[in-house]
Design a protein around this motif. Structure first.
Motif, short mmCIF file in Angstrom:
data_model
loop_
_atom_site.label_atom_id
_atom_site.label_comp_id
_atom_site.label_asym_id
_atom_site.label_seq_id
_atom_site.Cartn_x
_atom_site.Cartn_y
_atom_site.Cartn_z
N LEU A 172 0.86 -1.19 0.00
CA LEU A 172 0.00 0.00 0.00
C LEU A 172 0.89 1.23 0.00
CD1 LEU A 172 -2.26 -1.32 2.88
CD2 LEU A 172 -3.01 -1.11 0.53
N VAL A 173 0.65 2.16 -0.91
CA VAL A 173 1.52 3.33 -1.03
C VAL A 173 0.68 4.60 -1.19
CG1 VAL A 173 3.28 4.48 -2.43
CG2 VAL A 173 3.42 2.01 -2.05
N TYR A 174 1.08 5.62 -0.44
CA TYR A 174 0.49 6.96 -0.53
C TYR A 174 1.62 7.94 -0.80
CZ TYR A 174 -2.29 11.09 0.84
OH TYR A 174 -2.96 12.28 0.86
N LEU A 175 1.52 8.69 -1.89
CA LEU A 175 2.49 9.73 -2.24
C LEU A 175 1.74 11.02 -2.54
CD1 LEU A 175 4.62 7.71 -4.84
CD2 LEU A 175 5.21 8.10 -2.46
N GLU A 176 2.17 12.10 -1.94
CA GLU A 176 1.54 13.39 -2.22
C GLU A 176 2.59 14.47 -2.23
OE1 GLU A 176 -2.06 16.31 -0.61
OE2 GLU A 176 -1.55 14.48 0.49
N ASN A 177 2.59 15.27 -3.28
CA ASN A 177 3.49 16.41 -3.38
C ASN A 177 2.62 17.64 -3.63
OD1 ASN A 177 5.20 18.48 -4.52
ND2 ASN A 177 6.82 16.93 -4.66
N GLU A 178 2.40 18.42 -2.57
CA GLU A 178 1.50 19.57 -2.68
C GLU A 178 2.01 20.60 -3.68
OE1 GLU A 178 0.21 21.21 1.11
OE2 GLU A 178 0.65 19.27 2.06
N HIS A 226 -0.84 13.51 -6.48
CA HIS A 226 -1.43 12.68 -5.43
C HIS A 226 -1.56 11.26 -5.94
CE1 HIS A 226 -4.70 10.92 -2.98
NE2 HIS A 226 -4.18 11.65 -2.02
N TYR A 227 -1.11 10.32 -5.12
CA TYR A 227 -1.19 8.90 -5.48
C TYR A 227 -1.51 8.11 -4.23
CZ TYR A 227 0.27 4.32 -7.28
OH TYR A 227 0.29 3.00 -7.67
N ASN A 228 -2.52 7.24 -4.30
CA ASN A 228 -2.89 6.40 -3.16
C ASN A 228 -3.49 5.12 -3.71
OD1 ASN A 228 -3.51 5.43 -0.61
ND2 ASN A 228 -5.44 6.57 -0.46
N GLU A 229 -2.73 4.02 -3.62
CA GLU A 229 -3.18 2.76 -4.20
C GLU A 229 -2.75 1.57 -3.34
OE1 GLU A 229 -5.24 2.42 -6.61
OE2 GLU A 229 -5.21 4.46 -7.43
N GLY A 230 -3.43 0.46 -3.54
CA GLY A 230 -3.06 -0.78 -2.89
C GLY A 230 -3.00 -1.90 -3.92
N PHE A 231 -2.06 -2.81 -3.74
CA PHE A 231 -1.87 -3.91 -4.68
C PHE A 231 -1.73 -5.23 -3.92
CE2 PHE A 231 -0.42 -0.11 -6.71
CZ PHE A 231 -0.84 -0.23 -8.03
N GLY A 232 -2.15 -6.31 -4.55
CA GLY A 232 -2.00 -7.63 -3.95
C GLY A 232 -3.25 -8.10 -3.25
N THR A 273 -7.32 -2.83 -1.28
CA THR A 273 -7.65 -1.56 -1.93
C THR A 273 -6.81 -0.47 -1.28
OG1 THR A 273 -9.37 -0.80 -0.39
CG2 THR A 273 -10.04 -2.38 -2.10
N LYS A 274 -6.90 0.72 -1.81
CA LYS A 274 -6.14 1.83 -1.22
C LYS A 274 -6.61 2.13 0.21
CE LYS A 274 -9.19 5.38 -3.18
NZ LYS A 274 -9.27 6.54 -4.09
N ASN A 275 -7.80 1.65 0.57
CA ASN A 275 -8.34 1.91 1.91
C ASN A 275 -8.10 0.76 2.88
OD1 ASN A 275 -9.49 4.43 1.14
ND2 ASN A 275 -11.12 3.32 0.09
N SER A 276 -7.36 -0.26 2.47
CA SER A 276 -7.06 -1.37 3.38
C SER A 276 -6.21 -0.86 4.56
CB SER A 276 -6.32 -2.48 2.64
OG SER A 276 -7.14 -3.07 1.66
#
Length: 369
Positions: free
Chosen positions: A42-48, A53-59, A69-72
């Motif tokens: 699960l990865v969250y990347l944000e550069n204001e 903005h990136y927020n995703e989950g894999f596997g 999911t990104k909310n796991s």
């Protein structure tokens, strides 16, 4: 095509290419069959400053589980220490303590602590010299029940994986293993990472707030920030229907084990989105003021090959950018870079992955740049 439309078209396609590169890199690290499986990332990347903005989950949640999911949610482990240090600094702002005070004055009446005997080095008792600041910065010298008795501790957990711990039983375990007689140095004469520091800080919060630690965290941080999917695992009920990933040490699924022994040192479960809310609020002075935050991030040398440490927070330098945050045992991290106004939060779900986590995250961040 008008120049303005061309620029927008180009930028849109560039951002999509960035996102695709990040997603492909993450997905390539999912491995369900090795001795150190990585079932989910699960990865969250944000550069204001770049409006990225990136927020995703894999596997999968586990080898044969449901898709994440990104909310796991996941155990954030030692990143919990950020919450504890924040509350301690809130209490200082409220005039209820001074971090330079000796912690003995607040905890001496807790009978099971036997406080004067917590830290004995070469027959000399140093417990009453230890300050709150030394606990926050891991400069007390206390030994650690996990690192200093690793085989004994994990053997004990394997024999009774469903045991429910509490602060009293954690301290009893510390004494049973004779760790009070094996500190690493005189207080403030070195740096050694020990969860016992944060067990004492958790007890200090309970003493001053006159409620459970879980309720203090909820009252002071979770509810004010609207962190709906964060809770203190094994110490409070949580009724939200969330998908929690399994987290591993090698091929051992630690999500099948009662990890209440983590308590103040690492007991929270959260999501990347919730953690982003927290770390951005911390650096926007919505939880503590600027003076307190400066105390927190005033990092000092720790030891060779270890990031510098402040008050419950690491300085993490990656791709020449300085992030302040905290790592968790199962390869998790949440942090913030004031220079670029960037937020980073991730969970790799495996304490010992077959790849270099630092290089992996560095590559992801390079795509954003």
């Amino acid at each position: 095509m008008k120049p303005q439309l061309y620029v927008l078209f180009f930028l849109s396609n560039f951002v999509l290419a960035q996102i695709d590169s990040i997603s492909t890199r993450i997905n390539n690290q999912i491995n369900h069959s090795s001795e150190n499986p990585v079932h989910s990332i699960l990865v969250y990347l944000e550069n204001e400053s770049q409006k990225f903005h990136y927020n995703e989950g894999f596997g999968l949640t586990t080898e044969n589980g449901n898709p994440v999911t990104k909310n796991s949610s996941f155990k954030i482990a030692s990143s919990t220490k950020l919450f504890i240090s924040t509350i301690i600094l809130q209490l200082e702002e409220e005039g209820k303590l001074d971090i330079n005070n000796k912690v003995f004055r607040y905890l001496k009446d807790i009978e099971y602590l036997d406080f004067e005997n917590l830290h004995i080095l070469d027959t000399i008792k140093y417990s009453e010299r230890i300050t709150i600041k030394q606990l926050l910065s891991h400069r007390s010298g206390f030994a650690d029940i996990f690192k200093d008795r690793e085989d004994t501790f994990f053997g004990m957990v394997a024999q009774n994986p469903s045991k429910q711990y509490n602060p009293k039983s954690i301290i009893e375990l510390y004494y049973q293993q004779n760790l009070n007689n094996e500190p690493h140095f005189i207080p403030n004469e070195g740096w050694y990472y020990s969860d016992i520091n944060y067990v004492l800080l958790g007890l200090l919060i309970e003493q001053l707030d006159q409620t459970t630690l879980s309720q203090s965290i909820r009252n002071r941080i979770l509810e004010p920030l609207g962190m709906e999917y964060t809770y203190f695992e094994y110490y409070e009920e949580f009724n939200k229907n969330t998908s929690q990933i399994s987290q591993y040490i090698g091929n051992i699924n630690f999500s099948d084990i009662n990890t209440s022994f983590d308590w103040a040192g690492g007991g929270l479960v959260s999501t990347n989105a919730d953690l982003a809310l927290f770390i951005k609020a911390l650096f926007s002075y919505n939880l503590i003021n600027k003076k307190s935050l400066n105390k927190m991030i005033n990092v000092a040398f720790t030891k060779k090959n270890e990031s510098r440490y402040g008050l419950g927070i690491y300085e993490f330098i990656i791709n020449d950018d300085v992030y302040y945050g905290h790592f968790g045992f199962y390869d998790t991290f949440v942090g913030y870079c004031p220079k670029t106004k960037s937020t980073l939060s991730y969970s790799i779900s495996q304490a010992t992955p077959n790849f270099n986590s630092y290089k992996f995250i560095s590559q992801l961040l390079s795509f954003v740049k």
